[in-house]
Scaffold this motif. Sequence first.
Motif, PDB file in Angstrom:
ATOM      1  N   LYS A   1       0.706  -1.114  -0.310  1.00 28.68           N
ATOM      2  CA  LYS A   1       0.360   0.123   0.459  1.00 28.68           C
ATOM      3  C   LYS A   1       1.063   1.187  -0.051  1.00 28.68           C
ATOM      4  N   GLU A   2       1.955   1.340   0.938  1.00 31.49           N
ATOM      5  CA  GLU A   2       2.719   2.276   0.743  1.00 31.49           C
ATOM      6  C   GLU A   2       3.311   3.077  -0.500  1.00 31.49           C
ATOM      7  N   PHE A   3       3.978   1.493  -1.347  1.00 36.25           N
ATOM      8  CA  PHE A   3       4.314   2.159  -2.656  1.00 36.25           C
ATOM      9  C   PHE A   3       3.334   2.442  -3.811  1.00 36.25           C
ATOM     10  N   GLU A   4       2.334   1.561  -3.482  1.00 32.88           N
ATOM     11  CA  GLU A   4       1.454   2.099  -4.881  1.00 32.88           C
ATOM     12  C   GLU A   4       0.826   3.109  -3.944  1.00 32.88           C
ATOM     13  N   GLU A   5       0.961   3.807  -3.625  1.00 30.29           N
ATOM     14  CA  GLU A   5       0.854   5.689  -2.941  1.00 30.29           C
ATOM     15  C   GLU A   5       1.338   6.494  -3.169  1.00 30.29           C
ATOM     16  N   ALA A   6       2.591   6.833  -2.964  1.00 31.71           N
ATOM     17  CA  ALA A   6       3.760   7.150  -3.474  1.00 31.71           C
ATOM     18  C   ALA A   6       3.845   7.039  -4.729  1.00 31.71           C
ATOM     19  N   PHE A   7       3.957   5.810  -5.663  1.00 31.05           N
ATOM     20  CA  PHE A   7       4.283   5.932  -6.715  1.00 31.05           C
ATOM     21  C   PHE A   7       2.532   7.000  -7.340  1.00 31.05           C
ATOM     22  N   ILE A   8       1.374   6.607  -6.909  1.00 28.14           N
ATOM     23  CA  ILE A   8       0.218   7.912  -7.315  1.00 28.14           C
ATOM     24  C   ILE A   8       0.556   9.301  -7.293  1.00 28.14           C
ATOM     25  N   VAL A   9       0.910   8.928  -5.890  1.00 29.90           N
ATOM     26  CA  VAL A   9       1.726  10.938  -5.608  1.00 29.90           C
ATOM     27  C   VAL A   9       2.353  11.114  -6.660  1.00 29.90           C
ATOM     28  N   LYS A  10       3.255  10.432  -7.002  1.00 27.30           N
ATOM     29  CA  LYS A  10       4.749  11.346  -7.602  1.00 27.30           C
ATOM     30  C   LYS A  10       4.418  11.640  -9.045  1.00 27.30           C
ATOM     31  N   VAL A  11       3.478  10.282  -9.522  1.00 31.52           N
ATOM     32  CA  VAL A  11       2.802  10.946 -10.631  1.00 31.52           C
ATOM     33  C   VAL A  11       1.481  11.835 -10.475  1.00 31.52           C
ATOM     34  N   LEU A  12       1.495  11.852  -9.966  1.00 37.45           N
ATOM     35  CA  LEU A  12       0.114  12.986  -9.804  1.00 37.45           C
ATOM     36  C   LEU A  12       0.704  14.963  -9.904  1.00 37.45           C
ATOM     37  N   GLU A  13       1.979  14.605  -9.223  1.00 39.78           N
ATOM     38  CA  GLU A  13       2.735  15.661  -8.973  1.00 39.78           C
ATOM     39  C   GLU A  13       3.466  15.847 -10.335  1.00 39.78           C
ATOM     40  N   PHE A  14       3.594  15.328 -10.829  1.00 40.07           N
ATOM     41  CA  PHE A  14       4.314  15.284 -11.784  1.00 40.07           C
ATOM     42  C   PHE A  14       3.412  16.292 -12.886  1.00 40.07           C
ATOM     43  N   ILE A  15       1.871  15.021 -13.304  1.00 39.37           N
ATOM     44  CA  ILE A  15       0.923  15.727 -14.255  1.00 39.37           C
ATOM     45  C   ILE A  15       0.644  17.278 -13.032  1.00 39.37           C
ATOM     46  N   GLU A  16       0.177  17.310 -12.482  1.00 37.67           N
ATOM     47  CA  GLU A  16       0.425  18.941 -11.755  1.00 37.67           C
ATOM     48  C   GLU A  16       1.397  19.539 -12.073  1.00 37.67           C
ATOM     49  N   ASP A  17       2.388  19.145 -12.114  1.00 42.79           N
ATOM     50  CA  ASP A  17       3.719  19.943 -12.303  1.00 42.79           C
ATOM     51  C   ASP A  17       3.891  20.727 -13.951  1.00 42.79           C
ATOM     52  N   LYS A  18       3.137  19.332 -15.083  1.00 40.35           N
ATOM     53  CA  LYS A  18       3.020  20.246 -16.400  1.00 40.35           C
ATOM     54  C   LYS A  18       1.472  21.377 -16.560  1.00 40.35           C
ATOM     55  N   ASN A  19       1.464  21.384 -15.440  1.00 43.08           N
ATOM     56  CA  ASN A  19      -0.170  22.009 -15.316  1.00 43.08           C
ATOM     57  C   ASN A  19      -1.218  21.761 -16.449  1.00 43.08           C
ATOM     58  N   LEU A  20      -1.009  19.959 -16.850  1.00 40.00           N
ATOM     59  CA  LEU A  20      -2.237  18.711 -17.105  1.00 40.00           C
ATOM     60  C   LEU A  20      -3.291  18.730 -15.832  1.00 40.00           C
ATOM     61  N   ARG A  21      -4.188  18.004 -16.366  1.00 43.07           N
ATOM     62  CA  ARG A  21      -5.711  17.591 -15.604  1.00 43.07           C
ATOM     63  C   ARG A  21      -5.854  16.262 -16.123  1.00 43.07           C
ATOM     64  N   VAL A  22      -5.865  15.313 -14.971  1.00 38.56           N
ATOM     65  CA  VAL A  22      -6.237  14.441 -15.405  1.00 38.56           C
ATOM     66  C   VAL A  22      -7.576  13.029 -14.536  1.00 38.56           C
ATOM     67  N   VAL A  23      -7.779  12.115 -15.523  1.00 36.46           N
ATOM     68  CA  VAL A  23      -8.800  11.793 -15.165  1.00 36.46           C
ATOM     69  C   VAL A  23      -8.213  10.191 -15.055  1.00 36.46           C
ATOM     70  N   PRO A  24      -8.550   9.640 -14.091  1.00 34.66           N
ATOM     71  CA  PRO A  24      -8.157   8.668 -13.589  1.00 34.66           C
ATOM     72  C   PRO A  24      -9.485   7.764 -14.071  1.00 34.66           C
ATOM     73  N   THR A  25      -8.968   6.452 -15.003  1.00 33.12           N
ATOM     74  CA  THR A  25     -10.507   5.667 -15.269  1.00 33.12           C
ATOM     75  C   THR A  25      -9.723   4.387 -14.962  1.00 33.12           C
ATOM     76  N   SER A  26      -8.431   3.977 -14.237  1.00 36.34           N
ATOM     77  CA  SER A  26      -7.700   2.423 -12.872  1.00 36.34           C
ATOM     78  C   SER A  26      -8.449   3.066 -11.685  1.00 36.34           C
ATOM     79  N   PRO A  27      -9.369   1.832 -10.982  1.00 37.63           N
ATOM     80  CA  PRO A  27     -10.661   2.110 -10.075  1.00 37.63           C
ATOM     81  C   PRO A  27      -9.987   2.369  -9.110  1.00 37.63           C
ATOM     82  N   LYS A  28      -8.246   1.693  -9.272  1.00 31.43           N
ATOM     83  CA  LYS A  28      -7.107   1.979  -7.654  1.00 31.43           C
ATOM     84  C   LYS A  28      -7.272   3.581  -7.526  1.00 31.43           C
ATOM     85  N   ILE A  29      -5.790   4.250  -8.981  1.00 30.49           N
ATOM     86  CA  ILE A  29      -6.141   5.576  -8.981  1.00 30.49           C
ATOM     87  C   ILE A  29      -7.404   6.431  -8.921  1.00 30.49           C
ATOM     88  N   ALA A  30      -8.312   6.040  -9.345  1.00 30.16           N
ATOM     89  CA  ALA A  30      -9.844   6.909  -9.140  1.00 30.16           C
ATOM     90  C   ALA A  30      -9.914   6.940  -7.790  1.00 30.16           C
TER      91      ALA A  30
END
Length: 77
Positions: free
Chosen positions: A29-58
């Motif tokens: 769980k800790e790795f999974e959440e840290a990985f998702i956070v890093k990806v979301l922070e990268f998307i945020e830094d690029k000023n993009l929007r995110v649409v999580p269609t993966s159930p775990k990410i949503a």
Amino acid sequence: QTLARIEYSEQERKIFLTKLSIPEEIQNKEFEEAFIVKVLEFIEDKNLRVVPTSPKIASFVRRNRRYKQLLPVGIKL
């Protein structure tokens, strides 16, 4: 080599996160959440929007209000 990955597609400044794949040997769980956070922070830094269609990410975005600001207007989880 063991790699965790998130499959995505990009359309009109939106990133659709479609699949989360984490190999069993590093799956927790800790790795999974840290990985998702890093990806979301990268998307945020690029000023993009995110649409999580993966159930775990949503589910992660639903539980962590801070990332709801990355959703496009009109998208609710």
